[in-house]
Write an enzyme that holds these catalytic residues in place. Structure first.
Site, short mmCIF file in Angstrom:
data_model
loop_
_atom_site.label_atom_id
_atom_site.label_comp_id
_atom_site.label_asym_id
_atom_site.label_seq_id
_atom_site.Cartn_x
_atom_site.Cartn_y
_atom_site.Cartn_z
N CYS A 151 104.35 -15.56 4.13
CA CYS A 151 104.45 -15.07 2.75
C CYS A 151 105.81 -15.31 2.09
O CYS A 151 105.93 -15.19 0.86
CB CYS A 151 104.11 -13.58 2.72
SG CYS A 151 104.78 -12.68 4.10
N HIS A 244 107.77 -10.03 -2.41
CA HIS A 244 108.94 -10.48 -1.66
C HIS A 244 109.92 -11.17 -2.62
O HIS A 244 109.54 -12.08 -3.38
CB HIS A 244 108.54 -11.50 -0.59
CG HIS A 244 107.78 -10.92 0.57
ND1 HIS A 244 107.57 -9.58 0.77
CD2 HIS A 244 107.20 -11.56 1.64
CE1 HIS A 244 106.88 -9.40 1.89
NE2 HIS A 244 106.64 -10.58 2.43
P1 NAP Z 1 96.76 -5.26 9.70
O1 NAP Z 1 96.80 -4.42 8.46
O2 NAP Z 1 97.35 -4.72 10.94
O3 NAP Z 1 95.22 -5.68 9.98
C1 NAP Z 1 94.82 -6.33 11.16
C2 NAP Z 1 93.31 -6.59 11.17
O4 NAP Z 1 92.97 -7.18 12.45
C3 NAP Z 1 92.46 -5.32 11.05
O5 NAP Z 1 91.30 -5.59 10.31
C4 NAP Z 1 92.06 -5.03 12.49
O6 NAP Z 1 90.83 -4.31 12.64
C5 NAP Z 1 91.88 -6.44 13.02
N1 NAP Z 1 91.93 -6.47 14.49
C6 NAP Z 1 92.90 -5.94 15.29
N2 NAP Z 1 92.55 -6.12 16.61
C7 NAP Z 1 91.36 -6.76 16.61
C8 NAP Z 1 90.48 -7.20 17.64
N3 NAP Z 1 90.75 -7.05 18.93
N4 NAP Z 1 89.33 -7.83 17.28
C9 NAP Z 1 89.02 -8.00 15.97
N5 NAP Z 1 89.81 -7.58 14.96
C10 NAP Z 1 90.97 -6.97 15.26
O7 NAP Z 1 97.51 -6.65 9.45
P2 NAP Z 1 97.75 -7.46 8.06
O8 NAP Z 1 99.05 -7.11 7.46
O9 NAP Z 1 96.51 -7.37 7.24
O10 NAP Z 1 97.95 -8.93 8.60
C11 NAP Z 1 96.85 -9.69 9.11
C12 NAP Z 1 97.32 -11.09 9.44
O11 NAP Z 1 97.79 -11.75 8.25
C13 NAP Z 1 98.50 -11.09 10.42
O12 NAP Z 1 98.36 -12.16 11.31
C14 NAP Z 1 99.71 -11.26 9.52
O13 NAP Z 1 100.79 -11.85 10.17
C15 NAP Z 1 99.15 -12.16 8.43
N6 NAP Z 1 99.82 -12.05 7.12
C16 NAP Z 1 100.05 -10.84 6.55
C17 NAP Z 1 100.70 -10.79 5.31
C18 NAP Z 1 100.97 -9.48 4.60
O14 NAP Z 1 101.60 -9.52 3.51
N7 NAP Z 1 100.54 -8.32 5.09
C19 NAP Z 1 101.06 -11.97 4.66
C20 NAP Z 1 100.79 -13.20 5.28
C21 NAP Z 1 100.16 -13.22 6.50
P3 NAP Z 1 90.79 -2.69 12.92
O15 NAP Z 1 91.09 -2.03 11.60
O16 NAP Z 1 89.42 -2.47 13.39
O17 NAP Z 1 91.85 -2.42 13.95
#
Ligand code: NAP
Length: 354
Positions: A151, A244
């Protein structure tokens, strides 16, 4: 009227997953057909699974709230393609399973971004890298993975692209002030971030120093030749909810001026705008006048969160030039970026009705 493509969301309950749900609500080409998350959420309705962690300002769309969340397995998700906002710890295997089973996977996660046969796409910057997709057949996959970058990397490459094209670049230094939503939910504890700045984000600086070079690189005989300049990044977490901010200093290869660089930034437009992709902002990059812009609260919503804002371009006594940038991290830096990638890949014929 065109029949909409069925889009699944892996990691639908997370911060990025919720943004997918919100942004896809009235999408003209795609409709959400399946929701996947961990086995803890699987079996519940989406409304139940996000009841205590929905963080969007609009409520969960009623149709989506009633859908059942499933485990992330391709055989139980009825889709033409999937978006992935999965936790990086599990994304590697799950995304591979979907690609192997014949599904296009449009991923946000870091796992495959730097693999030589996987495009790391920003449609305004390197749409031609989509041509890497057919090489993934060698992996034995019937589908493919296409990724969007980190990001911070997104606003950085959007602003550097017109500068690189006109004047070349030899050195870039970037200092980021990153919003707490970038850490997912529950993310950074409030007692750590309130009244504070945290001068480290695990794993972030190497991504900001390498991903832009792949994106700004050229595709030659099936290989991306990375751009040949160096980036130094220092990444900080600050107490901002979304958006950001980046302070960037840079050296150009050709002699130029603040006025010429500003003109290049202001004139920047690209393929998504020409193709009128539904999520493409009219202006991918805006230049804001005055010493006090861009600011997260004032500017993160520009172009529905898809426009990158620039300002404060001036001479730098060390590297030549410096400027301030701002990008919405969960829209242009995550879900919105992936949706724009899917629109581009649909238009180019890589994503089809199955
Ligand atoms: P998050 O809020 O922690 O969400 C993670 C997701 O993954 C949840 O839906 C969770 O489901 C699921 N998950 C966790 N363990 C799992 C498993 N064993 N099997 C299937 N699903 C599972 O994270 P986030 O911030 O949305 O980020 C998600 C990804 O995008 C990451 O790789 C991050 O680096 C990337 N990213 C994030 C941003 C940002 O601004 N936040 C920007 C760019 C990229 P449950 O709810 O059921 O646990």
């Amino acid at each position: 009227m065109m029949k909409k493509l069925k889009a699944g969301i892996l990691g639908a309950t997370g911060t990025v997953g919720q943004k997918f749900v919100t942004l896809l609500r009235e999408h003209p080409w795609f409709e959400v057909s399946a929701l996947g998350a961990s086995e803890i959420s699987a079996g519940q309705t989406y409304g139940q699974s996000v009841a205590s962690k929905w963080k969007q300002s609009a409520p969960v769309p009623p149709k989506i709230a009633a859908m059942r969340v499933r485990e992330c397995r391709p055989e139980i998700m009825d889709c033409d393609f999937v978006f992935s906002g999965l936790d990086a710890a599990v994304a590697g295997d799950i995304e591979k399973n979907f690609a192997a089973a014949g599904m296009p996977v449009i991923s946000n996660t870091k796992n495959y971004r730097m693999e030589p046969d996987i495009p790391l796409l920003v449609p305004e910057v390197n749409p031609g890298h989509a041509a890497l997709i057919p090489l993934q057949k060698k992996r034995g996959w019937k589908g493919f993975i296409a990724t969007n970058p980190n990001c911070v990397a997104v606003p950085l490459v959007m602003a550097l692209k017109p500068v690189l094209d006109e004047f070349g670049l030899s050195k870039v230094m970037v200092f980021s002030m990153q919003a707490i939503s970038g850490a997912g939910y529950p993310g950074v504890p409030s007692l750590d971030i309130l009244d504070n700045i945290i001068p480290h984000i695990g794993g972030e600086e190497p991504k900001v120093e390498t991903e832009p070079l792949k994106i700004l690189g050229s595709l030659e005989r099936g290989k991306v030749r990375c751009a040949d300049f160096a980036i130094s990044a220092q990444c900080n977490r600050v107490a901002v909810s979304d958006g950001h901010s980046l302070n960037v200093s840079f050296s150009t290869r050709k002699k130029t001026s603040v006025a010429k660089i500003r003109k290049a930034l202001e004139n920047f437009t690209a393929l998504p705008q020409k193709l009128h992709l539904p999520s493409a902002p009219q202006r991918p990059l805006v230049y804001l006048d005055g010493d006090f812009r861009p600011q997260p609260r004032l500017d993160r919503g520009a172009g529905g969160g898809m426009t990158v804002s620039a300002g404060r371009l001036r001479e730098c006594p060390v590297l030549g030039f410096k400027m301030a940038l701002l990008g919405h991290n969960t829209i242009r830096g995550a879900a919105g970026a992936a949706i724009l990638n899917a629109e581009l890949l649909f238009k180019l014929g890589y994503i089809k009705q199955r």
